[in-house]
Write an enzyme that holds these catalytic residues in place. Structure first.
Site, PDB file in Angstrom:
ATOM      1  N   LYS A  58       1.070  -1.149   0.142  1.00 53.72           N
ATOM      2  CA  LYS A  58      -0.356   0.168  -0.069  1.00 53.72           C
ATOM      3  C   LYS A  58       0.608   0.976   0.026  1.00 53.72           C
ATOM      4  O   LYS A  58       2.936   1.315   0.207  1.00 53.72           O
ATOM      5  CB  LYS A  58      -0.600  -0.216   1.382  1.00 53.72           C
ATOM      6  N   TYR A  96     -12.291  -2.904  -2.484  1.00 56.12           N
ATOM      7  CA  TYR A  96     -12.856  -2.569  -0.676  1.00 56.12           C
ATOM      8  C   TYR A  96     -14.657  -3.005  -0.964  1.00 56.12           C
ATOM      9  O   TYR A  96     -15.518  -2.322   0.170  1.00 56.12           O
ATOM     10  CB  TYR A  96     -12.765  -1.433   0.154  1.00 56.12           C
ATOM     11  N   ASN A 146      -1.692  -0.048   7.608  1.00 55.90           N
ATOM     12  CA  ASN A 146      -1.379  -0.909   7.925  1.00 55.90           C
ATOM     13  C   ASN A 146      -0.235  -1.865   6.524  1.00 55.90           C
ATOM     14  O   ASN A 146       0.097  -3.100   6.809  1.00 55.90           O
ATOM     15  CB  ASN A 146      -2.449  -2.679   8.228  1.00 55.90           C
ATOM     16  N   HIS A 178      -1.944  -5.067   1.696  1.00 53.50           N
ATOM     17  CA  HIS A 178      -3.444  -6.466   1.433  1.00 53.50           C
ATOM     18  C   HIS A 178      -2.938  -7.496   1.014  1.00 53.50           C
ATOM     19  O   HIS A 178      -1.558  -8.297  -0.074  1.00 53.50           O
ATOM     20  CB  HIS A 178      -3.873  -5.350   0.421  1.00 53.50           C
ATOM     21  N   GLU A 237      -9.166 -11.072  -7.599  1.00 53.22           N
ATOM     22  CA  GLU A 237      -7.972 -10.113  -7.442  1.00 53.22           C
ATOM     23  C   GLU A 237      -6.810 -10.253  -8.344  1.00 53.22           C
ATOM     24  O   GLU A 237      -6.364  -9.367  -8.700  1.00 53.22           O
ATOM     25  CB  GLU A 237      -7.752 -10.033  -6.060  1.00 53.22           C
TER      26      GLU A 237
END
Ligand code: IDP
Ligand code: MG
Length: 153
Positions: free
Chosen positions: A10, A50, A113, A116, A127
């Site tokens: 990310k 998401y 965080n 992913h 995905e």
């Protein structure tokens, strides 16, 4: 065919200079990286990726965060890739993630965080297709000696 899973490093991972440290963890575990690229997510792609979180109060911040800066998308392949890579990544709330996991070692936040990873085989299939065309994925063998020296050296 070996199992594949999607990994996103990310924007916080890029901004904090953590790409190499994170990628090396998958390499040393023996996973094969079969796709990799940098991209900036659109709002449309964020909403699709998401979709399960669209009604959460934190969604606007999440979308802004993932669309405002580039990220790195990867596909890793190997035995039980989906399950094992989720274990290496650690739980969503990085503050509670065990030391030794990526989130446990590099983040103290739920919203930032650093990474992913697909959470099931079904999700992984969707995905990987969401982020990579077939011709952006590679099939190759790890070679023990060919890439260390030429045969006459
Ligand atoms: P995961 O990334 O561990 O699979 P998900 O529940 O799928 O967790 O959530 C996707 C992402 O949404 C998280 O990685 C995190 O960036 C963000 N997120 C999830 N829950 C929260 C929260 O309670 N507050 C802020 N951000 C959250
Ligand atoms: Mg998830």
């Amino acid at each position: 065919m070996a199992e594949k899973t999607l990994i996103l490093l990310k924007p916080d991972a890029i901004q904090r200079g953590l790409l190499g440290s994170i990628i090396s963890r998958f390499e040393r575990k023996g996973f094969k990286i079969v796709g990799m690229k940098m991209l900036q997510m659109s709002g449309e792609l964020a909403k699709e990726h998401y979709a399960h979180l669209l009604d959460k109060p934190f969604y606007p911040d999440l979308e802004k965060f993932v669309t405002s800066h580039p990220l790195v998308a990867m596909v890793a392949e190997g035995k039980d890739a989906v399950e094992v890579i989720r274990l290496i990544v650690g739980p969503t709330n990085a503050s509670k993630a065990p030391a030794g996991t990526i989130r446990g070692d590099f983040s103290n936040s739920t919203s930032r965080n650093v990474i992913h990873a697909s959470d099931s085989r079904e999700t992984a299939e969707k995905e990987v297709k969401r982020f990579f065309r077939d011709d952006e994925l590679f099939s190759y063998r790890f070679s023990s000696s060919y890439y260390l020296r030429a045969s006459d050296e």
